[in-house]
Design an enzyme around this catalytic site. Structure first.
Site, mmCIF file in Angstrom:
data_model
loop_
_atom_site.group_PDB
_atom_site.id
_atom_site.type_symbol
_atom_site.label_atom_id
_atom_site.label_comp_id
_atom_site.label_asym_id
_atom_site.label_seq_id
_atom_site.Cartn_x
_atom_site.Cartn_y
_atom_site.Cartn_z
ATOM 1 N N SER A 16 0.993 -1.104 -0.080
ATOM 2 C CA SER A 16 0.001 -0.066 -0.067
ATOM 3 C C SER A 16 0.923 1.402 -0.094
ATOM 4 C CB SER A 16 -0.875 0.135 1.084
ATOM 5 O OG SER A 16 -2.264 0.249 0.549
ATOM 6 N N HIS A 23 4.606 14.141 6.102
ATOM 7 C CA HIS A 23 4.499 15.648 5.971
ATOM 8 C C HIS A 23 5.190 16.061 7.171
ATOM 9 C CE1 HIS A 23 1.704 14.423 2.858
ATOM 10 N NE2 HIS A 23 1.140 13.508 3.741
ATOM 11 N N CYS A 26 -2.278 -3.599 3.004
ATOM 12 C CA CYS A 26 -3.421 -4.489 3.093
ATOM 13 C C CYS A 26 -3.428 -5.663 4.159
ATOM 14 C CB CYS A 26 -3.683 -5.116 1.733
ATOM 15 S SG CYS A 26 -1.900 -5.878 1.250
#
Length: 116
Positions: free
Chosen positions: A63, A68, A83
């Site tokens: 995935s 950030h 997943c």
């Protein structure tokens, strides 16, 4: 009960400004995290904001991992979505403590896509 995905949301507070501004270090730390989770990186994207801040994304075969940074707020947000629940959040926090300077961590674990 079965779920399609497992999402870990990590908020780091009181982060070191100089470390957050060192984008090369953050990129390498993110790649090492992916390797530590035994995932395969299939794509990556990074963006440095001006005057400060950074966003990065690793698309992994399972995935994604995103980061950030807000150096002006001494804050990092990290998301890990997979997943399958193939990692232990405590090991991720231990890895982050070894590689980043921060004062406080908050973690949310979210089970996604309940399958009946």
């Amino acid at each position: 009960m079965k779920y399609s995905g497992y999402h870990l949301v990590i908020d780091l507070f009181g982060c070191n400004f100089d470390q957050l501004e060192n984008t090369e270090y953050i990129i390498e730390m993110l790649k090492k995290l992916a390797r530590a989770l035994d995932t395969k990186i299939v794509a990556k994207a990074f963006h440095k904001f001006h005057p400060q801040g950074f966003s990065g994304a690793l698309i992994i075969s399972e995935s994604h991992i995103t980061i950030h940074t807000w150096p002006e707020d001494a804050y990092i947000g990290i998301d890990i979505f997979t997943c399958s629940k193939c990692f232990d959040p405590r090991k991720i926090v231990a890895y982050l403590k070894e590689n980043l300077i921060f004062k406080k961590v908050e973690i949310k674990e979210i089970l996604r896509g309940k399958i009946d």
